[in-house]
Design a protein around this motif. Structure first.
Motif, short mmCIF file in Angstrom:
data_model
loop_
_atom_site.label_atom_id
_atom_site.label_comp_id
_atom_site.label_asym_id
_atom_site.label_seq_id
_atom_site.Cartn_x
_atom_site.Cartn_y
_atom_site.Cartn_z
N VAL A 193 1.82 12.59 4.61
CA VAL A 193 1.44 12.75 6.00
C VAL A 193 2.70 12.69 6.85
CG1 VAL A 193 0.99 10.28 6.28
CG2 VAL A 193 -0.06 11.91 7.85
N ASN A 194 2.76 13.50 7.86
CA ASN A 194 3.95 13.57 8.70
C ASN A 194 3.94 12.42 9.71
OD1 ASN A 194 6.18 14.28 10.16
ND2 ASN A 194 5.28 16.10 11.12
N THR A 195 4.90 11.52 9.58
CA THR A 195 5.01 10.40 10.51
C THR A 195 6.37 10.41 11.22
OG1 THR A 195 5.84 8.96 8.72
CG2 THR A 195 3.45 8.94 9.17
N SER A 196 6.95 11.59 11.36
CA SER A 196 8.25 11.68 12.02
C SER A 196 8.17 11.29 13.49
CB SER A 196 8.79 13.11 11.90
OG SER A 196 7.89 14.04 12.47
N TYR A 197 6.96 11.32 14.05
CA TYR A 197 6.78 10.94 15.44
C TYR A 197 7.08 9.48 15.69
CZ TYR A 197 2.61 8.37 14.13
OH TYR A 197 1.76 7.47 13.58
N ARG A 198 7.06 8.68 14.63
CA ARG A 198 7.14 7.23 14.81
C ARG A 198 8.43 6.78 15.47
NH1 ARG A 198 8.37 8.29 9.56
NH2 ARG A 198 10.03 7.09 8.53
N PHE A 199 9.54 7.48 15.27
CA PHE A 199 10.80 7.05 15.86
C PHE A 199 10.77 7.19 17.38
CE2 PHE A 199 12.09 8.73 11.58
CZ PHE A 199 12.23 7.49 10.99
N THR A 200 10.27 8.32 17.86
CA THR A 200 10.13 8.49 19.31
C THR A 200 9.10 7.52 19.87
OG1 THR A 200 10.70 10.84 19.14
CG2 THR A 200 9.54 10.13 21.13
N TYR A 201 8.00 7.32 19.13
CA TYR A 201 6.95 6.39 19.57
C TYR A 201 7.50 4.98 19.69
CZ TYR A 201 2.59 3.75 19.60
OH TYR A 201 1.58 2.90 19.94
N TYR A 202 8.24 4.52 18.66
CA TYR A 202 8.83 3.19 18.71
C TYR A 202 9.80 3.06 19.88
CZ TYR A 202 7.09 1.69 14.11
OH TYR A 202 6.30 1.31 13.05
N LYS A 203 10.61 4.08 20.10
CA LYS A 203 11.60 4.01 21.17
C LYS A 203 10.92 3.84 22.52
CE LYS A 203 13.50 7.81 22.53
NZ LYS A 203 14.33 9.04 22.62
N ILE A 228 10.65 -14.81 23.48
CA ILE A 228 12.00 -14.44 23.91
C ILE A 228 12.83 -13.97 22.73
CG2 ILE A 228 14.15 -15.37 24.86
CD1 ILE A 228 12.37 -17.11 26.70
N PHE A 229 12.65 -14.58 21.57
CA PHE A 229 13.37 -14.15 20.37
C PHE A 229 13.15 -12.66 20.11
CE2 PHE A 229 13.67 -18.58 18.36
CZ PHE A 229 15.04 -18.62 18.56
N PHE A 230 11.91 -12.24 20.26
CA PHE A 230 11.62 -10.82 20.00
C PHE A 230 12.16 -9.93 21.11
CE2 PHE A 230 8.84 -7.07 20.21
CZ PHE A 230 9.11 -6.54 18.96
N VAL A 231 12.01 -10.37 22.37
CA VAL A 231 12.45 -9.56 23.49
C VAL A 231 13.95 -9.28 23.42
CG1 VAL A 231 12.74 -9.52 26.00
CG2 VAL A 231 10.57 -10.25 25.02
N ILE A 232 14.75 -10.30 23.05
CA ILE A 232 16.19 -10.10 23.02
C ILE A 232 16.63 -9.23 21.86
CG2 ILE A 232 16.63 -12.31 24.17
CD1 ILE A 232 17.35 -13.51 21.50
N SER A 233 15.76 -9.05 20.87
CA SER A 233 16.11 -8.18 19.75
C SER A 233 15.76 -6.72 20.01
CB SER A 233 15.38 -8.64 18.47
OG SER A 233 14.00 -8.31 18.52
N LEU A 234 14.99 -6.46 21.07
CA LEU A 234 14.50 -5.10 21.31
C LEU A 234 15.58 -4.07 21.65
CD1 LEU A 234 11.10 -5.66 23.16
CD2 LEU A 234 11.49 -4.82 20.84
N PRO A 235 16.60 -4.41 22.43
CA PRO A 235 17.61 -3.37 22.72
C PRO A 235 18.23 -2.76 21.47
CG PRO A 235 17.85 -5.18 24.25
CD PRO A 235 16.83 -5.62 23.24
N LEU A 236 18.53 -3.57 20.45
CA LEU A 236 19.10 -3.02 19.22
C LEU A 236 18.07 -2.19 18.47
CD1 LEU A 236 21.35 -5.89 17.83
CD2 LEU A 236 22.08 -3.70 18.77
N ARG A 237 16.82 -2.60 18.49
CA ARG A 237 15.78 -1.82 17.83
C ARG A 237 15.58 -0.48 18.55
NH1 ARG A 237 12.64 -5.01 14.24
NH2 ARG A 237 11.03 -3.40 14.27
N ILE A 238 15.62 -0.51 19.88
CA ILE A 238 15.49 0.72 20.65
C ILE A 238 16.65 1.67 20.34
CG2 ILE A 238 15.50 1.68 22.99
CD1 ILE A 238 14.12 -0.97 23.87
N TYR A 239 17.84 1.09 20.26
CA TYR A 239 19.01 1.90 19.91
C TYR A 239 18.84 2.55 18.53
CZ TYR A 239 23.54 2.84 17.83
OH TYR A 239 24.57 3.43 17.14
N TYR A 240 18.36 1.75 17.59
CA TYR A 240 18.17 2.25 16.21
C TYR A 240 17.20 3.42 16.19
CZ TYR A 240 16.33 2.32 11.45
OH TYR A 240 15.90 2.71 10.21
N TYR A 241 16.04 3.25 16.84
CA TYR A 241 15.03 4.31 16.81
C TYR A 241 15.44 5.50 17.66
CZ TYR A 241 11.90 1.20 14.31
OH TYR A 241 11.35 0.39 13.35
#
Length: 324
Positions: free
Chosen positions: A17-27, A70-83
């Motif tokens: 199944v095509n899940t290539s959309y997930r990177f844009t969705y996560y971002k 807060i632990f999760f919130v501060i990790s989000l910028p790097l995750r956004i960058y990754y996706y």
């Protein structure tokens, strides 16, 4: 768990199944969660920590719940960058340059926040249970005991996060991905062990929180109508906590269970495999959104305590509320 890259596992034939959309969705979803999470936590915590005379066991658990968010919130910028890089690079190469250490920290913070949030929501529920249903054992609700229990929970959460290095060591292509869990067929036992721990870490708290709040609701239902009106805000908090817990965490763990069992070959179902792959970005975002929803618990609680303190000053007597 993030979805495991199981290209070498015994998935059903011709079941893709095509899940290539997930990177844009996560971002997009993580960007929204980051903005609302920062704003809501800052506003709610400012109100919460300015409440008078509120250093109670409940306040201790809520403060720890905020720290987990807060632990999760501060990790989000790097995750956004990754996706963002994942969505931009169709070949998915050179998608992570901060280094393996940043990757591991970002990856682990999600689990610390997720299960820290689960455990401290349960602590709030059990604390309310002893306050309302078992008022004769108030010594269990001392601030000192709440602090000790909170420290124990953080150690437990950190211990659970140690399963991540084992999954990493089992990776077949560690250099190709950061936030995914690439594993191979021969590591099925490791994957199932991790899955079992994750499911237990959800199921036991779910049972505890159901028992606690159902007992509280039964107790409140037996009150006269006039006293029920006084506890209306308390009922709102109870329903909100239950809603946040089961809306955010239940779909994620159910989907993870179905996904993993199909990927390791224990369940031969192409339909289930496809559905769980497609739904995973949605349920993971729902679980992540809890850091935006939890601040409303602080808001309702602070309003109730302000009202309680004001009533105490006017009447000159101590009023026992469900949230104190």
């Amino acid at each position: 768990m993030d979805p495991i890259n199981t290209t070498n596992m015994p998935v059903p034939a011709n079941c893709t199944v095509n899940t290539s959309y997930r990177f844009t969705y996560y971002k997009i979803s993580y960007s929204l969660i980051f903005m609302f999470g920062v704003a809501s936590n800052a506003t709610a915590l400012r109100r919460f920590f300015h409440m008078p005379q509120t250093f109670t066991s409940t306040a201790v658990y809520m403060a720890n719940l905020a720290v987990a968010d807060i632990f999760f919130v501060i990790s989000l910028p790097l995750r956004i960058y990754y996706y963002h890089n994942k969505a931009a690079n169709t070949n998915h190469t050179s998608d992570w340059f901060p280094g393996a250490t940043f990757c591991q920290v970002t990856f682990t913070l999600k689990y610390i926040s997720l299960y820290g949030g689960i455990f401290f929501l349960v602590c709030i529920g059990v604390d309310r249970y002893f306050a309302v249903v078992q008022p004769l054992v108030q010594h269990l609700r001392k601030v000192h005991n709440a602090c000790i229990l909170s420290v124990g929970i953080w150690f437990l959460v950190l211990a659970l996060s140690l399963i991540l290095p084992f999954l990493r060591s089992a990776a077949s292509h560690w250099h190709k991905s950061c936030l995914l869990d690439p594993s191979s067929k021969r590591h099925r036992v490791i994957i199932l062990t991790a899955l079992g721990l994750v499911q237990i870490a959800y199921l036991l708290p779910a049972l505890l929180i159901l028992f606690s709040y159902c007992s509280i609701l039964q107790r409140l239902q037996r009150l006269p109508r006039r006293r029920k009106t006084r506890h209306r805000r308390t009922l709102i908090i109870i329903y909100w906590v239950l809603g946040v817990f089961f809306l955010c965490f239940t779909p994620y763990h159910l989907n993870l269970l179905g996904y993993t069992l199909t990927q390791v070959g224990l369940v031969q179902s192409c339909g289930l495999s496809q559905v769980t792959k497609v739904l995973h970005p949605v349920v993971l975002s729902m679980a992540s959104a809890k850091c935006c929803l939890n601040p409303l618990i602080y808001f309702f609680s602070s309003s109730l305590v302000h009202k309680q303190v004001a009533g105490n000053r006017e009447s000159g007597c101590q009023i026992t509320e469900v949230l104190n």
